[in-house]
Design a protein around this motif. Sequence first.
Motif, PDB file in Angstrom:
ATOM      1  N   ILE A  55      10.792   1.311 -14.307  1.00 19.14           N
ATOM      2  CA  ILE A  55      11.721   2.332 -14.777  1.00 19.14           C
ATOM      3  C   ILE A  55      10.941   3.161 -15.792  1.00 19.14           C
ATOM      4  O   ILE A  55      10.523   2.646 -16.831  1.00 19.14           O
ATOM      5  N   ASN A  56      10.699   4.435 -15.462  1.00 19.61           N
ATOM      6  CA  ASN A  56       9.911   5.329 -16.304  1.00 19.61           C
ATOM      7  C   ASN A  56      10.852   6.321 -16.981  1.00 19.61           C
ATOM      8  O   ASN A  56      11.672   6.949 -16.319  1.00 19.61           O
ATOM      9  N   LEU A  57      10.719   6.467 -18.297  1.00 16.68           N
ATOM     10  CA  LEU A  57      11.582   7.354 -19.069  1.00 16.68           C
ATOM     11  C   LEU A  57      10.864   8.683 -19.324  1.00 16.68           C
ATOM     12  O   LEU A  57       9.990   8.759 -20.181  1.00 16.68           O
ATOM     13  N   PRO A  58      11.246   9.733 -18.567  1.00 17.10           N
ATOM     14  CA  PRO A  58      10.630  11.040 -18.803  1.00 17.10           C
ATOM     15  C   PRO A  58      11.314  11.773 -19.945  1.00 17.10           C
ATOM     16  O   PRO A  58      12.454  11.488 -20.288  1.00 17.10           O
ATOM     17  N   THR A  59      10.609  12.720 -20.507  1.00 15.73           N
ATOM     18  CA  THR A  59      11.180  13.593 -21.529  1.00 15.73           C
ATOM     19  C   THR A  59      11.531  14.929 -20.890  1.00 15.73           C
ATOM     20  O   THR A  59      11.149  15.218 -19.748  1.00 15.73           O
ATOM     21  N   TYR A  60      12.257  15.744 -21.623  1.00 16.47           N
ATOM     22  CA  TYR A  60      12.756  17.014 -21.103  1.00 16.47           C
ATOM     23  C   TYR A  60      11.656  17.909 -20.530  1.00 16.47           C
ATOM     24  O   TYR A  60      11.882  18.617 -19.555  1.00 16.47           O
ATOM     25  N   ASP A  61      10.461  17.852 -21.071  1.00 13.99           N
ATOM     26  CA  ASP A  61       9.385  18.706 -20.572  1.00 13.99           C
ATOM     27  C   ASP A  61       9.012  18.405 -19.120  1.00 13.99           C
ATOM     28  O   ASP A  61       8.335  19.198 -18.473  1.00 13.99           O
ATOM     29  N   LEU A  62       9.470  17.301 -18.573  1.00 16.07           N
ATOM     30  CA  LEU A  62       9.213  16.952 -17.168  1.00 16.07           C
ATOM     31  C   LEU A  62      10.371  17.338 -16.246  1.00 16.07           C
ATOM     32  O   LEU A  62      10.469  16.846 -15.127  1.00 16.07           O
ATOM     33  N   VAL A  63      11.245  18.240 -16.692  1.00 18.04           N
ATOM     34  CA  VAL A  63      12.436  18.589 -15.920  1.00 18.04           C
ATOM     35  C   VAL A  63      12.089  19.056 -14.503  1.00 18.04           C
ATOM     36  O   VAL A  63      12.787  18.699 -13.542  1.00 18.04           O
ATOM     37  N   ASN A  64      11.028  19.819 -14.320  1.00 17.73           N
ATOM     38  CA  ASN A  64      10.679  20.283 -12.974  1.00 17.73           C
ATOM     39  C   ASN A  64      10.272  19.126 -12.072  1.00 17.73           C
ATOM     40  O   ASN A  64      10.635  19.087 -10.893  1.00 17.73           O
ATOM     41  N   ALA A  65       9.533  18.168 -12.612  1.00 18.79           N
ATOM     42  CA  ALA A  65       9.164  16.988 -11.823  1.00 18.79           C
ATOM     43  C   ALA A  65      10.393  16.132 -11.532  1.00 18.79           C
ATOM     44  O   ALA A  65      10.546  15.616 -10.419  1.00 18.79           O
ATOM     45  N   ILE A  66      11.273  15.990 -12.507  1.00 23.02           N
ATOM     46  CA  ILE A  66      12.497  15.192 -12.323  1.00 23.02           C
ATOM     47  C   ILE A  66      13.327  15.756 -11.166  1.00 23.02           C
ATOM     48  O   ILE A  66      13.750  15.023 -10.270  1.00 23.02           O
TER      49      ILE A  66
ATOM     50  N   GLY B 193       0.771  -1.233   0.000  1.00 21.72           N
ATOM     51  CA  GLY B 193       0.000   0.000   0.000  1.00 21.72           C
ATOM     52  C   GLY B 193       0.804   1.286   0.000  1.00 21.72           C
ATOM     53  O   GLY B 193       0.241   2.373  -0.086  1.00 21.72           O
ATOM     54  N   GLU B 194       2.096   1.185   0.090  1.00 22.94           N
ATOM     55  CA  GLU B 194       2.963   2.365   0.083  1.00 22.94           C
ATOM     56  C   GLU B 194       3.622   2.451  -1.295  1.00 22.94           C
ATOM     57  O   GLU B 194       3.993   1.442  -1.877  1.00 22.94           O
ATOM     58  N   ARG B 195       3.749   3.661  -1.819  1.00 23.54           N
ATOM     59  CA  ARG B 195       4.387   3.832  -3.125  1.00 23.54           C
ATOM     60  C   ARG B 195       5.361   5.000  -3.072  1.00 23.54           C
ATOM     61  O   ARG B 195       5.266   5.865  -2.203  1.00 23.54           O
ATOM     62  N   ASP B 196       6.281   5.019  -4.041  1.00 24.03           N
ATOM     63  CA  ASP B 196       7.283   6.075  -4.073  1.00 24.03           C
ATOM     64  C   ASP B 196       7.783   6.246  -5.506  1.00 24.03           C
ATOM     65  O   ASP B 196       7.587   5.374  -6.354  1.00 24.03           O
ATOM     66  N   ILE B 197       8.419   7.394  -5.729  1.00 21.68           N
ATOM     67  CA  ILE B 197       9.121   7.657  -6.984  1.00 21.68           C
ATOM     68  C   ILE B 197      10.490   8.210  -6.603  1.00 21.68           C
ATOM     69  O   ILE B 197      10.595   9.005  -5.671  1.00 21.68           O
ATOM     70  N   MET B 198      11.510   7.815  -7.318  1.00 22.57           N
ATOM     71  CA  MET B 198      12.835   8.398  -7.137  1.00 22.57           C
ATOM     72  C   MET B 198      13.415   8.763  -8.500  1.00 22.57           C
ATOM     73  O   MET B 198      13.101   8.137  -9.514  1.00 22.57           O
ATOM     74  N   THR B 199      14.243   9.784  -8.514  1.00 22.34           N
ATOM     75  CA  THR B 199      14.971  10.172  -9.717  1.00 22.34           C
ATOM     76  C   THR B 199      16.287   9.415  -9.730  1.00 22.34           C
ATOM     77  O   THR B 199      16.959   9.311  -8.712  1.00 22.34           O
ATOM     78  N   MET B 200      16.650   8.870 -10.895  1.00 26.45           N
ATOM     79  CA  MET B 200      17.870   8.058 -10.979  1.00 26.45           C
ATOM     80  C   MET B 200      18.664   8.408 -12.235  1.00 26.45           C
ATOM     81  O   MET B 200      18.107   8.526 -13.317  1.00 26.45           O
TER      82      MET B 200
ATOM     83  N   LYS C 156       1.139  13.159  -6.387  1.00 30.54           N
ATOM     84  CA  LYS C 156       0.298  14.357  -6.214  1.00 30.54           C
ATOM     85  C   LYS C 156       1.125  15.630  -6.265  1.00 30.54           C
ATOM     86  O   LYS C 156       0.766  16.589  -6.943  1.00 30.54           O
ATOM     87  N   GLN C 157       2.219  15.648  -5.533  1.00 30.50           N
ATOM     88  CA  GLN C 157       3.040  16.860  -5.436  1.00 30.50           C
ATOM     89  C   GLN C 157       3.551  17.337  -6.794  1.00 30.50           C
ATOM     90  O   GLN C 157       3.650  18.528  -7.030  1.00 30.50           O
ATOM     91  N   PHE C 158       3.856  16.402  -7.704  1.00 22.92           N
ATOM     92  CA  PHE C 158       4.442  16.776  -8.987  1.00 22.92           C
ATOM     93  C   PHE C 158       3.517  16.499 -10.173  1.00 22.92           C
ATOM     94  O   PHE C 158       3.958  16.458 -11.315  1.00 22.92           O
ATOM     95  N   ALA C 159       2.210  16.337  -9.873  1.00 28.19           N
ATOM     96  CA  ALA C 159       1.168  16.158 -10.902  1.00 28.19           C
ATOM     97  C   ALA C 159       1.501  15.030 -11.878  1.00 28.19           C
ATOM     98  O   ALA C 159       1.393  15.178 -13.092  1.00 28.19           O
ATOM     99  N   LEU C 160       1.920  13.890 -11.330  1.00 27.31           N
ATOM    100  CA  LEU C 160       2.206  12.709 -12.137  1.00 27.31           C
ATOM    101  C   LEU C 160       1.085  11.699 -11.940  1.00 27.31           C
ATOM    102  O   LEU C 160       0.589  11.525 -10.821  1.00 27.31           O
ATOM    103  N   THR C 161       0.679  11.038 -13.004  1.00 29.66           N
ATOM    104  CA  THR C 161      -0.464  10.135 -12.973  1.00 29.66           C
ATOM    105  C   THR C 161      -0.012   8.685 -12.856  1.00 29.66           C
ATOM    106  O   THR C 161       0.650   8.169 -13.772  1.00 29.66           O
TER     107      THR C 161
END
Length: 188
Positions: free
Chosen positions: A74-85, A32-39, A100-105
């Motif tokens: 492993i999610n591959l973002p594009t440059y337009d997501l630089v603020n979220a990254i 029930g716990e989830r997370d995202i990290m930048t790598m 929620k904090q970075f408006a990611l779905t």
Amino acid sequence: MKTYRKKSFPLTKIRRFLEPGPVVLVSSAYKGERDIMTMGWHMMLGFDPALFGCFIWDQNHSFSLIRKSKQCVINLPTYDLVNAIIGVGNSHGPRVDKFKQFALTPLPASKVHAPLIAECYANFECRLIDTSLIAKYSLFIFEVIKAHVAASPPAPRYPTTLHYRGDGVFMISGHSVSYRRRFKRVNL
């Protein structure tokens, strides 16, 4: 051919020359716990099966979620997501809901419990297959078991990605040049 005069360079700074690939967002979940990290520290280790190796700091909240669940995306973002990254990279611990904090779905994955990130160009569902280097090096070895990539067109075949060079400096992927005809078929 150009030659270069060399100087001694600090070993702690060589990452700006050797970072192998684009910055990715790693999503994980456990009980029930989830997370995202930048790598930024990762590498392909094989193609069939598709093996992926990465460094995850043992003080990162995602470390324990991935270690316990034995899976991630492993999610591959594009440059337009630089603020979220950058924002995800600056946020630590379980108290912040980074989706929620970075408006990611978050979207359900098909083979793992960790969520896909809808805004990313590609998502790679991974299963942890080798834990022998985690304790000593924090090196995780995954097998990619499902890949989701943006349909082209309208998505570009080669997305504009962000590559970390250290010291808060990024490189944006640029123009692609094909030398395909010069490669031996077995090397493609």
